[in-house]
Design a protein around this motif. Sequence first.
Motif, PDB file in Angstrom:
ATOM      1  N   UNK A 159      45.091  34.863  40.369  1.00 53.25           N
ATOM      2  CA  UNK A 159      46.157  35.785  39.988  1.00 53.25           C
ATOM      3  C   UNK A 159      47.505  35.065  39.977  1.00 53.25           C
ATOM      4  N   UNK A 160      47.782  34.285  41.016  1.00 52.46           N
ATOM      5  CA  UNK A 160      49.054  33.570  41.108  1.00 52.46           C
ATOM      6  C   UNK A 160      49.210  32.601  39.943  1.00 52.46           C
ATOM      7  N   UNK A 161      48.156  31.848  39.644  1.00 55.08           N
ATOM      8  CA  UNK A 161      48.239  30.894  38.531  1.00 55.08           C
ATOM      9  C   UNK A 161      48.476  31.606  37.207  1.00 55.08           C
ATOM     10  N   UNK A 162      47.797  32.725  37.008  1.00 57.68           N
ATOM     11  CA  UNK A 162      47.958  33.459  35.747  1.00 57.68           C
ATOM     12  C   UNK A 162      49.383  33.985  35.597  1.00 57.68           C
ATOM     13  N   UNK A 163      49.909  34.612  36.664  1.00 58.44           N
ATOM     14  CA  UNK A 163      51.256  35.186  36.593  1.00 58.44           C
ATOM     15  C   UNK A 163      52.293  34.094  36.407  1.00 58.44           C
ATOM     16  N   UNK A 164      52.151  32.994  37.143  1.00 57.35           N
ATOM     17  CA  UNK A 164      53.109  31.901  37.021  1.00 57.35           C
ATOM     18  C   UNK A 164      53.107  31.325  35.608  1.00 57.35           C
ATOM     19  N   UNK A 165      51.929  31.162  35.021  1.00 56.50           N
ATOM     20  CA  UNK A 165      51.835  30.625  33.665  1.00 56.50           C
ATOM     21  C   UNK A 165      52.469  31.572  32.663  1.00 56.50           C
ATOM     22  N   UNK A 166      52.242  32.883  32.832  1.00 57.01           N
ATOM     23  CA  UNK A 166      52.829  33.849  31.895  1.00 57.01           C
ATOM     24  C   UNK A 166      54.336  33.921  32.034  1.00 57.01           C
TER      25      UNK A 166
END
Length: 320
Positions: free
Chosen positions: A303-310
């Motif tokens: 979740x953290x990686x996805x949000x940071x990338x977005x």
Amino acid sequence: MTPSSGGAKGRVDLPSLQRGEIRDPALSAALRKLELTVRRKLDGVLHGDHQGLMPGPGSEPGESRLYQPGDDVRRMDWSVTARTTHPHVRQMIADRELETWLVVDVSASLDFGTAGCEKRDLAVAAAASIAFLNSGGGNRLGAIITNGDVMKRVPALSGRLHEQELLRAIATTPKAPLGVRGDLGAAIDALRRPERRRGMAVIISDFLGPIDWMRPLRAIAGRHEVLGVEIVDPRDVELPDVGEVILQDTESGVTREFTIDAQLRADFAKAAEAHRTDVARTLRRCGAPLMTLRTDRDWIADVVRFVAANRRRGALTAGR
């Protein structure tokens, strides 16, 4: 319910929710533990007011600027374009209050898990993460929950108590009777009635079965920011080398005997990869990014990686 198992490095275990099999106080304790896990892992990692799961463009009109390749043509400012003879787009001001709707698929294929938890538990965890990331500032959260047999609607409200009740509604949705297939398309289509203000729609499902939900999703995406959350178990993508087995499709009720050999494992893996590629492609055509959470991985880290990338992608787009 498969209990959570510890010991895997980097894994964030989920509390076993055991729908309908334990008393309400125990379920409340499990939900509190889940909330604390999500908040402890995400708080301090993702900072900023009004920065939710995806950096949406907002719906209030702002100033105009010159059109650049890749801009959404639906935001063309035709009056400024006509006056200057150069194409302009209208920039949008982010809403201060966000209304997020979850479409949660808890059909029979999610009552399954071979790793740290069942897929349904991970669907509840995904909903908890979205609730936390979009909470505060008067933001509202609602849900449409379906198991293929019944569909439950939770109205969009704000507040921590409401978030807990929404998660409880997901966790306590009964299992579908044997032979009942899920209907993700009907659940997505239910978001269109009644008409809602612009906001965000999050589709939580394992997306197994026919891809017959593209039309209602595209209709939703025309008005709302959309996100797909794919729930995956290792057995969804690969078969173990166990020889002869008897398997049952819980959504159709069909039982068959198989001999799992190298050829069957290869064919299954190829078909599973092709289906997941089709799911991702369909979501992409609807303008919806896809976040994948697996029962055998650290789902909070994903979740953290996805949000940071977005957010990085959103910052680059705004800077452009």
